[in-house]
Design a protein around this motif. Structure first.
Motif, PDB file in Angstrom:
ATOM      1  N   ASP A  76       0.833  -1.207   0.000  1.00 21.12           N
ATOM      2  CA  ASP A  76       0.000   0.000   0.000  1.00 21.12           C
ATOM      3  C   ASP A  76       0.869   1.259   0.000  1.00 21.12           C
ATOM      4  O   ASP A  76       0.613   2.197  -0.757  1.00 21.12           O
ATOM      5  CB  ASP A  76      -0.921  -0.005   1.226  1.00 21.12           C
ATOM      6  CG  ASP A  76      -1.797   1.220   1.279  1.00 21.12           C
ATOM      7  OD1 ASP A  76      -2.663   1.378   0.391  1.00 21.12           O
ATOM      8  OD2 ASP A  76      -1.611   2.044   2.210  1.00 21.12           O
ATOM      9  N   GLY A  77       1.911   1.264   0.832  1.00 18.23           N
ATOM     10  CA  GLY A  77       2.804   2.418   0.892  1.00 18.23           C
ATOM     11  C   GLY A  77       3.544   2.645  -0.412  1.00 18.23           C
ATOM     12  O   GLY A  77       3.725   3.784  -0.853  1.00 18.23           O
ATOM     13  N   MET A  78       3.995   1.551  -1.048  1.00 20.80           N
ATOM     14  CA  MET A  78       4.691   1.679  -2.334  1.00 20.80           C
ATOM     15  C   MET A  78       3.767   2.282  -3.387  1.00 20.80           C
ATOM     16  O   MET A  78       4.169   3.197  -4.120  1.00 20.80           O
ATOM     17  CB  MET A  78       5.195   0.310  -2.784  1.00 20.80           C
ATOM     18  CG  MET A  78       6.344  -0.209  -1.941  1.00 20.80           C
ATOM     19  SD  MET A  78       6.784  -1.922  -2.294  1.00 20.80           S
ATOM     20  CE  MET A  78       7.331  -1.784  -3.991  1.00 20.80           C
ATOM     21  N   MET A 135       7.193   9.792   3.952  1.00 17.72           N
ATOM     22  CA  MET A 135       5.888   9.203   3.661  1.00 17.72           C
ATOM     23  C   MET A 135       4.783   9.924   4.433  1.00 17.72           C
ATOM     24  O   MET A 135       3.700  10.150   3.909  1.00 17.72           O
ATOM     25  CB  MET A 135       5.872   7.704   3.976  1.00 17.72           C
ATOM     26  CG  MET A 135       6.678   6.868   3.006  1.00 17.72           C
ATOM     27  SD  MET A 135       6.146   7.023   1.265  1.00 17.72           S
ATOM     28  CE  MET A 135       4.523   6.273   1.299  1.00 17.72           C
ATOM     29  N   LYS A 136       5.084  10.307   5.661  1.00 20.94           N
ATOM     30  CA  LYS A 136       4.116  11.054   6.460  1.00 20.94           C
ATOM     31  C   LYS A 136       3.781  12.382   5.782  1.00 20.94           C
ATOM     32  O   LYS A 136       2.625  12.795   5.736  1.00 20.94           O
ATOM     33  CB  LYS A 136       4.658  11.292   7.868  1.00 20.94           C
ATOM     34  CG  LYS A 136       3.676  11.966   8.784  1.00 20.94           C
ATOM     35  CD  LYS A 136       4.246  12.123  10.182  1.00 20.94           C
ATOM     36  CE  LYS A 136       3.224  12.825  11.069  1.00 20.94           C
ATOM     37  NZ  LYS A 136       3.745  13.038  12.418  1.00 20.94           N
ATOM     38  N   ALA A 137       4.791  13.041   5.222  1.00 21.41           N
ATOM     39  CA  ALA A 137       4.571  14.313   4.523  1.00 21.41           C
ATOM     40  C   ALA A 137       3.686  14.122   3.286  1.00 21.41           C
ATOM     41  O   ALA A 137       2.968  15.035   2.891  1.00 21.41           O
ATOM     42  CB  ALA A 137       5.904  14.932   4.128  1.00 21.41           C
ATOM     43  N   GLU A 139       2.060   7.092  -6.514  1.00 23.11           N
ATOM     44  CA  GLU A 139       0.966   7.952  -6.946  1.00 23.11           C
ATOM     45  C   GLU A 139       1.126   9.400  -6.461  1.00 23.11           C
ATOM     46  O   GLU A 139       0.736  10.334  -7.161  1.00 23.11           O
ATOM     47  CB  GLU A 139      -0.353   7.384  -6.399  1.00 23.11           C
ATOM     48  CG  GLU A 139      -1.578   7.785  -7.176  1.00 23.11           C
ATOM     49  CD  GLU A 139      -2.781   7.020  -6.665  1.00 23.11           C
ATOM     50  OE1 GLU A 139      -3.660   7.658  -6.058  1.00 23.11           O
ATOM     51  OE2 GLU A 139      -2.839   5.792  -6.860  1.00 23.11           O
ATOM     52  N   HIS A 140       1.701   9.588  -5.274  1.00 20.50           N
ATOM     53  CA  HIS A 140       1.699  10.913  -4.659  1.00 20.50           C
ATOM     54  C   HIS A 140       3.047  11.625  -4.598  1.00 20.50           C
ATOM     55  O   HIS A 140       3.078  12.823  -4.349  1.00 20.50           O
ATOM     56  CB  HIS A 140       1.129  10.809  -3.239  1.00 20.50           C
ATOM     57  CG  HIS A 140      -0.310  10.439  -3.210  1.00 20.50           C
ATOM     58  ND1 HIS A 140      -0.748   9.131  -3.189  1.00 20.50           N
ATOM     59  CD2 HIS A 140      -1.422  11.204  -3.238  1.00 20.50           C
ATOM     60  CE1 HIS A 140      -2.058   9.113  -3.186  1.00 20.50           C
ATOM     61  NE2 HIS A 140      -2.499  10.356  -3.214  1.00 20.50           N
ATOM     62  N   VAL A 199      14.446   8.037  -2.072  1.00 17.77           N
ATOM     63  CA  VAL A 199      14.288   6.951  -1.114  1.00 17.77           C
ATOM     64  C   VAL A 199      13.217   7.329  -0.105  1.00 17.77           C
ATOM     65  O   VAL A 199      13.237   8.430   0.450  1.00 17.77           O
ATOM     66  CB  VAL A 199      15.619   6.663  -0.379  1.00 17.77           C
ATOM     67  CG1 VAL A 199      15.440   5.587   0.679  1.00 17.77           C
ATOM     68  CG2 VAL A 199      16.700   6.277  -1.372  1.00 17.77           C
ATOM     69  N   PHE A 200      12.283   6.406   0.102  1.00 15.99           N
ATOM     70  CA  PHE A 200      11.217   6.571   1.084  1.00 15.99           C
ATOM     71  C   PHE A 200      11.193   5.325   1.963  1.00 15.99           C
ATOM     72  O   PHE A 200      11.194   4.213   1.443  1.00 15.99           O
ATOM     73  CB  PHE A 200       9.858   6.720   0.393  1.00 15.99           C
ATOM     74  CG  PHE A 200       9.720   7.980  -0.412  1.00 15.99           C
ATOM     75  CD1 PHE A 200       9.042   9.071   0.099  1.00 15.99           C
ATOM     76  CD2 PHE A 200      10.267   8.069  -1.685  1.00 15.99           C
ATOM     77  CE1 PHE A 200       8.911  10.236  -0.640  1.00 15.99           C
ATOM     78  CE2 PHE A 200      10.140   9.224  -2.432  1.00 15.99           C
ATOM     79  CZ  PHE A 200       9.461  10.318  -1.911  1.00 15.99           C
TER      80      PHE A 200
END
Length: 130
Positions: free
Chosen positions: A35-37, A103-105, A42-43, A51-52
């Motif tokens: 889901d995170g990937m 990712m939070k941002a 997408e965002h 790198v995330f």
């Protein structure tokens, strides 16, 4: 998780923990990684490469991982033994905590804490009778 389950199935009275049991780890469920990937793809407006980190910001210590697994296996009076030292094996990191701020941002966060991820993964592994 798998290693502890395997050890406890072999000997439900004693669990050997590599290191001192105080190592801190981040855990995340595989579906949250996916889901995170997808969310990141997408965002994120990224250059050719960026790198995330995908994880939960909270860690869990190895002793707590053992307690979660023992509870899920409903094993009474398990004795924990330790091999000693800060690291469990060569290359093991005493603290594995990922910076998830990028990712939070973007607006994404793991929905399950590291402890919940360990609990859910344990339940799934036990259902599969590994």
């Amino acid at each position: 998780t798998h290693d502890f389950i395997h050890k406890l199935r072999g000997n439900p009275q004693t669990l050997e923990i590599l290191g001192d049991g105080q190592q801190e780890k981040s855990y995340i469920l595989v579906e949250e990684i996916v889901d995170g990937m997808l969310y990141g793809l997408e965002h994120a407006d990224v250059a050719p490469c960026d790198v995330f980190n995908l994880s939960h910001p909270e860690t869990i210590i190895v002793d707590e991982i053992a307690r979660v697994i023992v509870a899920e296996m409903a094993l009474p009076n398990v004795v924990y033994t330790y091999t000693g030292g800060r690291s469990g094996w060569p290359g093991d990191q005493y603290l594995a905590k990922l910076d998830v701020s990028k990712m939070k941002a973007l607006g994404w966060a793991a929905q399950h804490s590291s402890k919940d991820a360990v609990r859910i993964a344990t339940q799934r592994l036990l259902q599969q009778d590994i």
